[in-house]
Design a protein around this motif. Structure first.
Motif, PDB file in Angstrom:
ATOM      1  N   PRO A   1       1.796   1.435   5.026  1.00 40.07           N
ATOM      2  CA  PRO A   1       2.624   1.668   3.824  1.00 40.07           C
ATOM      3  C   PRO A   1       3.003   0.336   3.174  1.00 40.07           C
ATOM      4  O   PRO A   1       3.422  -0.596   3.852  1.00 40.07           O
ATOM      5  CB  PRO A   1       3.871   2.376   4.385  1.00 40.07           C
ATOM      6  CG  PRO A   1       3.459   2.913   5.716  1.00 40.07           C
ATOM      7  CD  PRO A   1       2.444   1.943   6.242  1.00 40.07           C
ATOM      8  N   ARG A   2       2.855   0.278   1.859  1.00 39.61           N
ATOM      9  CA  ARG A   2       3.196  -0.939   1.129  1.00 39.61           C
ATOM     10  C   ARG A   2       4.514  -0.813   0.371  1.00 39.61           C
ATOM     11  O   ARG A   2       5.165  -1.814   0.077  1.00 39.61           O
ATOM     12  CB  ARG A   2       2.070  -1.284   0.136  1.00 39.61           C
ATOM     13  CG  ARG A   2       0.707  -1.485   0.799  1.00 39.61           C
ATOM     14  CD  ARG A   2       0.740  -2.635   1.796  1.00 39.61           C
ATOM     15  NE  ARG A   2      -0.552  -2.775   2.502  1.00 39.61           N
ATOM     16  CZ  ARG A   2      -0.770  -3.653   3.471  1.00 39.61           C
ATOM     17  NH1 ARG A   2       0.221  -4.457   3.862  1.00 39.61           N
ATOM     18  NH2 ARG A   2      -1.953  -3.715   4.057  1.00 39.61           N
TER      19      ARG A   2
ATOM     20  N   ASP B   1       5.070   5.189  -0.345  1.00 45.44           N
ATOM     21  CA  ASP B   1       3.893   5.441   0.486  1.00 45.44           C
ATOM     22  C   ASP B   1       4.240   6.231   1.744  1.00 45.44           C
ATOM     23  O   ASP B   1       3.365   6.880   2.343  1.00 45.44           O
ATOM     24  CB  ASP B   1       3.232   4.116   0.890  1.00 45.44           C
ATOM     25  CG  ASP B   1       2.617   3.385  -0.290  1.00 45.44           C
ATOM     26  OD1 ASP B   1       2.403   4.030  -1.348  1.00 45.44           O
ATOM     27  OD2 ASP B   1       2.373   2.172  -0.160  1.00 45.44           O
TER      28      ASP B   1
ATOM     29  N   ASP C   1       3.386  10.111   2.355  1.00 41.19           N
ATOM     30  CA  ASP C   1       2.078  10.609   2.802  1.00 41.19           C
ATOM     31  C   ASP C   1       1.847  10.405   4.297  1.00 41.19           C
ATOM     32  O   ASP C   1       0.747  10.670   4.800  1.00 41.19           O
ATOM     33  CB  ASP C   1       0.958   9.896   2.022  1.00 41.19           C
ATOM     34  CG  ASP C   1       1.004  10.211   0.536  1.00 41.19           C
ATOM     35  OD1 ASP C   1       1.368  11.360   0.188  1.00 41.19           O
ATOM     36  OD2 ASP C   1       0.716   9.302  -0.268  1.00 41.19           O
TER      37      ASP C   1
END
Length: 310
Positions: free
Chosen positions: A184-185, A189, A192
């Motif tokens: 994840p950034r 994010d 999901d």
């Protein structure tokens, strides 16, 4: 027959006066003025209706009645000194039963280390540990102290809360999970991903509340989640690569060092929590309680001062 109103302290002072041999020496030993000692002795004689001592400028002489009363007064003095010695010993050497309420996830707080080191240092203290997610009534249930984790405690003027340390929290995941699902950034994010979500006592899911600095904030829950009311279980599942979990940084550190977990979104933080040690009352804590608080501070703490729970 009318009952005689006696004060045990006056009888003890009578014994001190006789043992000292004069009001001057008795004053030095007890720290009371000679006038106070004389007044207390006269009050005792008035209560008896008979003299205990014949006073002269040179010495004190016991009356026949005084000799008989002295036997009882000496016993009172000896018992008083024995009680004081016992109290002093209890303060010097912690012992007795210590009832402690701990959160159910006590192992995450290094409590095994706390309990082990405390037991080795104070073998005469018998620990009675209660693991419960409920907020115990310290006074009604006769607990000596409780360890609680919360950003803030509810008002209660009958309790005193000592801040032991602050827990800083973040998000973690297994590197294999991240290799499979992606890193994840941004907080968005996370939606999901699979979230290992803690369930509150009311059965509700605790959302992730992330902050970065003082201005940026995000709150949400992944679309896919595995819910449980045990942080320890969620940590174990994260270690197996089943999802992302929120953990205290210092307690996740050993798994990070082993490469089992990895911090994600490191600039974003979950809300910090405070470890409190809560005790009933404000004065005269038993030495065993003080010793346990010091053990907590030694293992967990940052030496924060005591504050009222009110």
């Amino acid at each position: 027959m009318t009952a005689i109103a006696l004060h045990a302290n006056d009888l003890i002072l009578f014994a001190h006066i006789v043992e000292a041999g004069s009001f001057t020496h008795a004053s030095d030993q007890t720290g009371l003025p000679k006038s106070t000692l004389s007044r207390r002795l006269s009050s005792l004689e008035n209560a008896f209706g008979e003299r205990l001592l014949q006073r002269s400028t040179r010495r004190l002489v016991l009356t026949e009645f005084g000799e008989r009363i002295l036997e009882h007064a000496r016993r009172l003095m000896e018992e008083s000194e024995a009680a004081a010695a016992l109290a002093q010993h209890r303060q010097a050497t912690p012992h007795g039963t210590l009832r402690v309420s701990l959160p159910p996830e006590f192992h995450e707080l290094f409590m095994i280390r706390v309990l082990t080191e405390f037991s080795r240092q104070y073998p005469h203290v018998r620990l009675d540990i209660d693991l419960s997610a409920r907020r115990v009534d310290l006074i009604a249930e006769r607990f000596d102290l409780a360890v609680r984790i919360a950003a803030q405690l509810p008002d209660d003027s009958s309790l005193v809360a000592r801040r032991i340390t602050t827990l800083h929290n973040g998000l973690y995941a297994n590197p294999e999970y991240l290799a499979c699902r992606g890193m994840p950034r941004t907080p968005e994010d996370l939606l999901d991903h699979v979230g290992l979500i803690l369930v509150t006592s009311g059965g509700e899911s605790s959302p992730w509340r992330l902050s970065r600095g003082t201005e940026d904030a995000w709150e949400g829950l992944p679309l896919h989640s595995l819910r449980a009311n045990s942080v320890g279980l969620q940590q174990a599942l994260a270690a197996q690569g089943l999802g992302i979990v929120g953990l205290t940084d210092s307690f996740a550190a050993p798994l990070v060092e082993q490469g089992i977990l990895q911090r994600i979104l490191p600039e974003w933080h979950l809300p910090s929590m405070i470890v409190w040690c809560v005790t009933p009352g404000r004065r005269l804590l038993p030495q065993r309680t003080i010793a346990f608080i010091e053990s907590l501070k030694a293992v967990l703490g940052d030496g924060m001062p005591a504050s009222s729970a009110s």
